[in-house]
Motif scaffolding. Structure first.
Motif, PDB file in Angstrom:
ATOM      1  N   UNK A 176      19.775  32.697  -3.588  1.00 11.92           N
ATOM      2  CA  UNK A 176      21.083  32.582  -2.943  1.00 11.92           C
ATOM      3  C   UNK A 176      21.608  33.960  -2.528  1.00 11.92           C
ATOM      4  N   UNK A 177      21.461  34.945  -3.409  1.00  6.84           N
ATOM      5  CA  UNK A 177      21.917  36.287  -3.086  1.00  6.84           C
ATOM      6  C   UNK A 177      21.140  36.864  -1.904  1.00  6.84           C
ATOM      7  N   UNK A 178      19.824  36.620  -1.880  1.00 11.81           N
ATOM      8  CA  UNK A 178      19.014  37.106  -0.764  1.00 11.81           C
ATOM      9  C   UNK A 178      19.437  36.449   0.546  1.00 11.81           C
ATOM     10  N   UNK A 179      19.738  35.146   0.479  1.00 15.33           N
ATOM     11  CA  UNK A 179      20.186  34.445   1.684  1.00 15.33           C
ATOM     12  C   UNK A 179      21.537  34.983   2.152  1.00 15.33           C
ATOM     13  N   UNK A 180      22.453  35.234   1.196  1.00 18.16           N
ATOM     14  CA  UNK A 180      23.758  35.794   1.561  1.00 18.16           C
ATOM     15  C   UNK A 180      23.609  37.181   2.170  1.00 18.16           C
ATOM     16  N   UNK A 206      24.671  38.201   5.928  1.00 22.77           N
ATOM     17  CA  UNK A 206      25.624  39.279   6.171  1.00 22.77           C
ATOM     18  C   UNK A 206      25.040  40.340   7.092  1.00 22.77           C
ATOM     19  N   UNK A 207      23.769  40.685   6.845  1.00 24.57           N
ATOM     20  CA  UNK A 207      23.118  41.684   7.696  1.00 24.57           C
ATOM     21  C   UNK A 207      22.987  41.187   9.130  1.00 24.57           C
ATOM     22  N   UNK A 208      22.639  39.911   9.293  1.00 25.65           N
ATOM     23  CA  UNK A 208      22.512  39.353  10.644  1.00 25.65           C
ATOM     24  C   UNK A 208      23.863  39.333  11.354  1.00 25.65           C
ATOM     25  N   UNK A 209      24.915  38.958  10.630  1.00 27.19           N
ATOM     26  CA  UNK A 209      26.246  38.938  11.229  1.00 27.19           C
ATOM     27  C   UNK A 209      26.697  40.348  11.611  1.00 27.19           C
TER      28      UNK A 209
END
Length: 280
Positions: free
Chosen positions: A233-237, A241-244
């Protein structure tokens, strides 16, 4: 407009080449005075943005000036056309470079795998020939039959007394019960007692110690699963965030490029207007 696009791309490419040269000069492996990766990345990004904006400004100015229009709206549209065409061309060029790099890497990997496969084939042929020379059909059948008999004994010992079973038989039934525990959830009480007895007999411990070991193992497995889920979950978040962030910065850079192109075009339009007025 086309001349403005060419000028914008040429100026941007020239400045980027200069930036590469400056960045390469900053690398000093002998003296170990090279800036860190973060500083190099930030500096390279700023230089890339500045090169892009300078190229757009000059290209838009040239497009408006060469168009001969004295209307501010027409000049602005020429500038936006330079910005849009240059942006699309840069995106296409970047995509082509990435695709080419990926294709080159894939070809290299394919060639490497092909070489490995050929080498493995040669080694396999050599080993196979050696094995064929030293092993006859009777020996292979004997070994295969021994493996089959061993598996049959392990599978046929279900529900036998744990002390009367050999290690392979106990491990086979333990694996079956653990598999059911994973897939079906909590085992019925008789099967829990059976698993504890099997573990006790296999590990040489008491049934109570076996139950405690099973419970501890299950708790550790659940904790590991929870940690893995939390890390996922943390990796997905983090990735989201990086993509945004990257998308916001890209949008800001494109918007800034459009503004600079319009300003450059307006400057070119005023130059045309001043020249026309001077003639009159």
């Amino acid at each position: 407009m086309l001349a403005g696009v060419v000028i914008a791309l040429a100026v941007s490419a020239m400045l980027n080449t200069l930036g590469v040269a400056i960045g390469a000069n900053l690398v000093d492996a002998a003296e170990r005075a090279t800036p860190d990766a973060a500083s190099m990345g930030i500096g390279g990004g700023i230089w890339l943005l500045a090169s892009h904006l300078i190229g757009l400004g000059l290209g838009a100015y040239a497009a408006a000036r060469l168009s001969g229009t004295a209307d501010g709206t027409d000049g602005s549209l020429h500038g936006l056309s330079v910005w849009a065409t240059g942006t699309l061309f840069s995106a296409y060029l970047l995509g082509s470079v990435v695709s080419s790099a990926a294709g080159t890497a894939a070809t290299g990997v394919s060639n490497m795998l092909g070489g490995l496969a050929q080498g493995a084939g040669n080694v396999t042929a050599m080993v196979g020939g050696e094995a064929a020379a030293r092993t006859d059909t009777g020996t292979l059948q004997s070994v295969s039959q021994g493996v089959i008999d061993r598996a049959r004994e392990a599978l046929a010992a279900t529900n036998a007394a744990p002390d009367a079973m050999n290690s392979d038989q106990r491990k086979a039934e333990i694996g079956r019960l653990v598999g059911r525990r994973v897939t079906d959830g909590q085992l019925p009480q008789p099967e829990q007692e059976r698993l504890a007895a099997l573990v006790a007999a296999e590990a040489g411990i008491s049934p109570d110690e076996a139950r405690a070991r099973i419970q501890q193992t299950e708790q550790e497995a659940q904790q590991a699963l929870q940690r893995a889920e939390e890390e996922a979950r943390q990796a997905a978040d983090t990735a989201a965030t990086a993509a945004a962030t990257a998308a916001y910065w890209t949008f800001a850079a494109l918007l800034l490029g459009a503004i600079v192109a319009v300003l450059g075009a307006r400057a070119g339009t005023r130059a045309v207007l001043a020249r026309t007025t001077s003639y009159h």
